[in-house]
Motif scaffolding. Structure first.
Motif: not given
Length: 368
Positions: A43-49, A54-59, A75-76, A83-85
């Motif tokens: 959920l943390a990976l999904i929420s951060a992206g 939109h940033v994919p969870p793998l990135e 990398m994103p 920067s957004a992350l």
């Protein structure tokens, strides 16, 4: 055969001493903790992206690994993704994790010392006092600590309200739970009246700030705020884990706990102060977020039983998952809008509280 300890447990099933049943509960607790931890990471990976960019969870994962010096994952791809992350998304995710864990732990502690699954941190006036302190700062324009003034006055207000409730409910060296609850109701009524008066005094902008702060939000979370909240929450959680075994003994009843060597009054004072610390630190930066401390501990207790040490572990994880999920919905449910997170937790907690109330009433045969 299972043999309940004398007096049973006031906040759940009896404290079992059957080795087989204890082993089964330990296995269930471990499985639940692992499940919640995996859900939390995902959920943390999904929420951060998630968001406008939109940033994919793998990135997201790759960005974290590269910051740790490991060349793992992509990398994103977007120029502003990194920067957004790290400047916007990760501080908000981190605050949701810590505050959710703190509120759930505070709720568990309240239910333990009151011996009632319906108890929650607001009983001792923390939330009301914090709201009064923050609202006074907003209305009167106090700025003696710069941008931190609202957070500090909210924390001080919550702690002061808790100490007033405790002091007024103490008599002859002891504190009765029912007196503490009734005193908390009275102090909450006073803080509510003060809050209404401040809302009346404030201008339109101040009123909007007060209302938004009361509804709770993680919008604008920064690493500096996380750096303040994290140590306070860690101190509270460490103390909670230390006293977990004593809370098990207290669940047998005050008399039994005293015979087993528990300083009931000292334990109650310590737990109330820890609750004030956990909730005060949380609401200082996020506003009032209701029902996390009620829903999560009771739900976890239904799954793994009443032993407080494993219950504290899964409750902190469950609280973090719930608040992180609610914050994700708050950011993405309405395009270009940030919903109040306290509103979402209340939408979940309100029906749950009603169900819990009915269930408790049926099981106890009425309130009379």
């Amino acid at each position: 055969m299972t043999r309940p300890a004398p007096g049973g447990s006031r906040t759940g099933a009896p404290l079992d001493i059957d080795p087989e049943l204890a082993g089964a509960r330990s296995l269930r607790s471990g499985a639940l903790a692992v499940t919640l931890l995996v859900a939390l990471i995902a959920l943390a990976l999904i929420s951060a992206g998630s968001g406008q960019l939109h940033v994919p969870p793998l990135e997201v994962f790759g960005s974290i690994m590269h910051r740790l010096g490991l060349d793992i994952g992509p990398m994103p791809g977007h120029a502003n993704g990194e920067s957004a992350l790290w400047n916007i998304r990760f501080p908000r995710v981190a605050m949701a994790l810590v505050i959710g864990a703190a509120l759930a732990a505070a709720g568990l502690l309240m239910q333990a010392i009151f011996g009632n699954p319906l108890a929650e941190p607001g009983v001792v006036g923390v939330s009301g006092g914090a709201a009064l302190g923050a609202s006074a700062t907003i209305v009167f324009g106090w700025a003696f600590l710069g941008e931190w003034t609202v957070a500090v006055t909210a924390f001080v207000g919550g702690l002061a309200a808790t100490l007033i409730v405790y002091a007024m409910s103490r008599a002859n060296g002891r504190t009765e739970v029912i007196t503490l609850v009734l005193t908390g109701i009275a102090v909450n009524a006073v803080t509510g009246a003060g809050l209404a008066f401040l809302t009346f005094l404030g201008d339109t902008a101040a009123r909007e700030q007060i209302v938004f702060w009361q509804l709770g939000s993680l919008n604008g979370s920064r690493w500096q705020q996380f750096g303040i909240v994290l140590p306070l929450v860690l101190v509270g959680l460490v103390v909670a884990f230390v006293v977990a075994k004593q809370l098990d003994l207290l669940s047998l009843g005050e008399k039994s706990a005293r015979h087993l060597g528990v300083n009931v009054e000292g334990l109650r004072i310590l737990v109330i102060l820890v609750v004030a610390l956990l909730v005060g630190a949380s609401v200082a930066f996020a506003g009032i977020i209701a029902f996390v401390g009620l829903v999560i501990p009771h739900l976890m207790r239904m799954i793994i039983g009443p032993a407080h040490l494993p219950l504290l572990v899964v409750s902190t994880l469950g609280g973090a998952v719930l608040l992180l999920g609610a914050d994700l919905v708050a950011r993405t449910a309405v395009p270009l809008a940030d919903l109040p997170i306290g509103m979402l937790t209340s939408l979940v907690g309100g029906p749950f509280f009603f169900w819990l109330l009915r269930r408790t009433r049926r099981s106890s045969g009425g309130w009379g």
